[in-house]
Design an enzyme around this catalytic site. Structure first.
Site, PDB file in Angstrom:
ATOM      1  N   THR A  22     -13.570  15.186   1.671  1.00 15.28           N
ATOM      2  CA  THR A  22     -13.863  13.832   2.144  1.00 15.28           C
ATOM      3  C   THR A  22     -12.571  13.085   2.427  1.00 15.28           C
ATOM      4  O   THR A  22     -11.471  13.665   2.378  1.00 15.28           O
ATOM      5  CB  THR A  22     -14.820  13.108   1.164  1.00 15.28           C
ATOM      6  OG1 THR A  22     -15.259  11.901   1.776  1.00 15.28           O
ATOM      7  CG2 THR A  22     -14.167  12.810  -0.172  1.00 15.28           C
ATOM      8  N   LYS A  51     -10.259  15.366   5.859  1.00 18.27           N
ATOM      9  CA  LYS A  51     -11.114  16.225   6.688  1.00 18.27           C
ATOM     10  C   LYS A  51     -10.374  16.956   7.807  1.00 18.27           C
ATOM     11  O   LYS A  51     -10.755  18.056   8.172  1.00 18.27           O
ATOM     12  CB  LYS A  51     -12.280  15.407   7.268  1.00 18.27           C
ATOM     13  CG  LYS A  51     -13.338  15.094   6.221  1.00 18.27           C
ATOM     14  CD  LYS A  51     -14.524  14.354   6.796  1.00 18.27           C
ATOM     15  CE  LYS A  51     -15.501  14.015   5.679  1.00 18.27           C
ATOM     16  NZ  LYS A  51     -16.647  13.251   6.149  1.00 18.27           N
ATOM     17  N   ASP A  91     -21.429  17.506   8.774  1.00 20.59           N
ATOM     18  CA  ASP A  91     -21.662  16.067   8.974  1.00 20.59           C
ATOM     19  C   ASP A  91     -22.507  15.784  10.221  1.00 20.59           C
ATOM     20  O   ASP A  91     -23.402  14.942  10.197  1.00 20.59           O
ATOM     21  CB  ASP A  91     -20.331  15.320   9.130  1.00 20.59           C
ATOM     22  CG  ASP A  91     -19.643  15.067   7.804  1.00 20.59           C
ATOM     23  OD1 ASP A  91     -20.325  15.045   6.763  1.00 20.59           O
ATOM     24  OD2 ASP A  91     -18.413  14.876   7.818  1.00 20.59           O
ATOM     25  N   GLY A 144     -15.525   3.543  16.249  1.00 16.75           N
ATOM     26  CA  GLY A 144     -14.634   4.340  15.404  1.00 16.75           C
ATOM     27  C   GLY A 144     -14.326   5.656  16.091  1.00 16.75           C
ATOM     28  O   GLY A 144     -15.061   6.075  17.009  1.00 16.75           O
ATOM     29  N   THR A 182      -7.692   1.760  17.504  1.00 17.69           N
ATOM     30  CA  THR A 182      -6.499   2.427  18.048  1.00 17.69           C
ATOM     31  C   THR A 182      -6.934   3.166  19.304  1.00 17.69           C
ATOM     32  O   THR A 182      -7.609   4.194  19.235  1.00 17.69           O
ATOM     33  CB  THR A 182      -5.938   3.435  17.016  1.00 17.69           C
ATOM     34  OG1 THR A 182      -5.775   2.744  15.776  1.00 17.69           O
ATOM     35  CG2 THR A 182      -4.624   4.024  17.462  1.00 17.69           C
TER      36      THR A 182
HETATM   37  P1  ATR Z   1     -13.667   9.026   8.607  1.00 16.70           P
HETATM   38  O1  ATR Z   1     -13.173  10.433   8.368  1.00 16.70           O
HETATM   39  O2  ATR Z   1     -14.654   8.567   7.575  1.00 16.70           O
HETATM   40  O3  ATR Z   1     -14.181   8.818   9.983  1.00 16.70           O
HETATM   41  P2  ATR Z   1     -11.131   7.860   9.271  1.00 16.70           P
HETATM   42  O4  ATR Z   1     -10.716   9.145   9.903  1.00 16.70           O
HETATM   43  O5  ATR Z   1     -10.162   7.138   8.395  1.00 16.70           O
HETATM   44  O6  ATR Z   1     -12.416   8.055   8.374  1.00 16.70           O
HETATM   45  O7  ATR Z   1     -11.645   6.885  10.455  1.00 16.70           O
HETATM   46  C1  ATR Z   1     -12.067   5.590  10.248  1.00 16.70           C
HETATM   47  C2  ATR Z   1     -12.289   4.897  11.595  1.00 16.70           C
HETATM   48  O8  ATR Z   1     -12.640   3.523  11.344  1.00 16.70           O
HETATM   49  C3  ATR Z   1     -11.064   4.874  12.480  1.00 16.70           C
HETATM   50  O9  ATR Z   1     -11.463   5.087  13.796  1.00 16.70           O
HETATM   51  C4  ATR Z   1     -10.529   3.456  12.286  1.00 16.70           C
HETATM   52  O10 ATR Z   1      -9.843   2.927  13.401  1.00 16.70           O
HETATM   53  P3  ATR Z   1      -8.318   3.357  13.730  1.00 16.70           P
HETATM   54  O11 ATR Z   1      -8.431   4.647  14.480  1.00 16.70           O
HETATM   55  O12 ATR Z   1      -7.810   2.242  14.543  1.00 16.70           O
HETATM   56  O13 ATR Z   1      -7.623   3.484  12.399  1.00 16.70           O
HETATM   57  C5  ATR Z   1     -11.795   2.657  12.098  1.00 16.70           C
HETATM   58  N1  ATR Z   1     -11.555   1.427  11.345  1.00 16.70           N
HETATM   59  C6  ATR Z   1     -11.219   1.342  10.042  1.00 16.70           C
HETATM   60  N2  ATR Z   1     -11.085   0.032   9.685  1.00 16.70           N
HETATM   61  C7  ATR Z   1     -11.340  -0.718  10.806  1.00 16.70           C
HETATM   62  C8  ATR Z   1     -11.383  -2.117  11.092  1.00 16.70           C
HETATM   63  N3  ATR Z   1     -11.120  -3.032  10.146  1.00 16.70           N
HETATM   64  N4  ATR Z   1     -11.725  -2.517  12.341  1.00 16.70           N
HETATM   65  C9  ATR Z   1     -12.003  -1.609  13.303  1.00 16.70           C
HETATM   66  N5  ATR Z   1     -11.971  -0.256  13.089  1.00 16.70           N
HETATM   67  C10 ATR Z   1     -11.657   0.186  11.856  1.00 16.70           C
END
Ligand code: ATR
Length: 290
Positions: free
Chosen positions: A67, A71, A107, A132, A158
């Site tokens: 997790t 990943k 997933d 995301g 991003t």
């Molecule tokens: P996971 O494996 O659970 O998907 P992750 O790889 O850390 O976790 O991805 C989290 C996603 O949530 C990312 O796309 C992140 O955006 P960035 O690519 O810009 O980092 C997005 N995210 C996290 N916090 C955010 C926020 N406050 N507002 C908008 N997007 C957010």
């Protein structure tokens, strides 16, 4: 649970790990079926990830879930990836088999199984807005593309990461319409209003102080809304969906189904999905009352 010399260890590697409810789900299944397995949480310091992965076989661990935040980071340390993990570019389940480590990703299929059960609308040809672009977004959007989604719009903070995901999807699914847009609350409204299904894969909504990831007033009753967060069970986004009369689901069903698929990989037995669901519903009740 009786631990003996024959107990087989499985578990979850992550950091932090205190929040996980997977041990409860898997251990309930093992206990009910009376099979000699035990599922443990491992909080792995990121600097120790490689040595921990390389210790799975020597320690006789049968497999682990992976997790946040590992990943994608585990991929270089594995011997093989199954076709699905390869396509997604991330692993949530490692299987230790014949001295090798094989990476799987349950997933995406877990999301599809939950979506079919709880939302119950056809995926084929629909327009999905995925917010995301991390590991969860990769798994979900790849699974949706494989199920015949018509269009996927990735919205990410991003923009480069969103574009990378969009180009990976395009490379693998030629017919899919894909676009990637930078997350900007003022610019995304029209895109979201055009979507059939909105999916939040970010962590926004986990903290009590978090707002809804999108403005609640742009939801229309013809949409469906999915939030991959399961704690809290109702994020501000899902509260908005509920009051707009929109079909919605949280992340609990996906958690159950991805867990069931991991269970089958490790044990070779059909997963007792209803037992796993019952265990998770008990946790859900506790979360709702806390
Ligand atoms: P996971 O494996 O659970 O998907 P992750 O790889 O850390 O976790 O991805 C989290 C996603 O949530 C990312 O796309 C992140 O955006 P960035 O690519 O810009 O980092 C997005 N995210 C996290 N916090 C955010 C926020 N406050 N507002 C908008 N997007 C957010």
């Amino acid at each position: 649970m009786l631990i003996t010399g024959k107990t087989r260890i499985v578990g979850i590697f992550g950091h932090p790990i205190e929040h996980t409810i997977s041990p409860y789900m898997h251990n309930s299944a093992f206990e009910t079926l009376g099979i000699p397995y035990c599922y443990l949480p491992f909080d792995i310091d990121p600097k120790d990830l490689e040595i921990c992965i390389r210790s799975i076989n020597p320690l006789g661990i049968k497999g682990v879930n992976i997790t946040i935040p590992f990943k994608t980071q585990v991929v270089p340390y594995l011997d093989e990836l199954d076709s699905n993990a390869k396509l997604i570019g991330a692993v949530n389940t490692i299987e230790a088999r014949d001295g090798k480590l094989i990476g799987h990703n349950t997933d995406g299929k877990g999301f599809i199984n939950a979506f079919n059960e709880e939302v119950g609308i056809s995926i084929s040809k629909r327009r999905f807005v995925v917010i995301g672009a991390g590991g969860a977004a990769r798994a979900v959007s790849t699974a949706l593309a494989a199920e015949g989604a018509g269009e996927i719009i990735i919205i990410n903070r991003t923009s480069l990461k969103g574009k990378e995901l969009a180009s990976d999807l395009l490379r693998n699914f030629y017919d899919l319409k894909v676009s990637a847009i930078e997350f900007d609350p003022y610019k995304i409204n029209d895109l979201i209003m055009d979507g059939d299904v909105i999916i939040n894969t970010t962590s926004v909504g986990m903290k009590k102080s978090d707002p809804s990831i999108i403005p609640p007033d742009i939801l229309r009753s013809s949409m469906a809304v999915c939030d991959l967060i399961y704690n809290p069970p109702e994020t501000p986004l899902l509260k908005a969906a509920k009051s707009a009369g929109v079909k919605f689901m949280n992340g609990l069903g996906m958690l159950i189904h991805q867990g069931a698929l991991s269970f089958e990989i490790w044990t070779g037995l059909p997963a007792p999905v209803e037992i796993m669901r019952k265990a998770m519903m008990n946790v859900d009740k506790l979360m709702r009352n806390s």
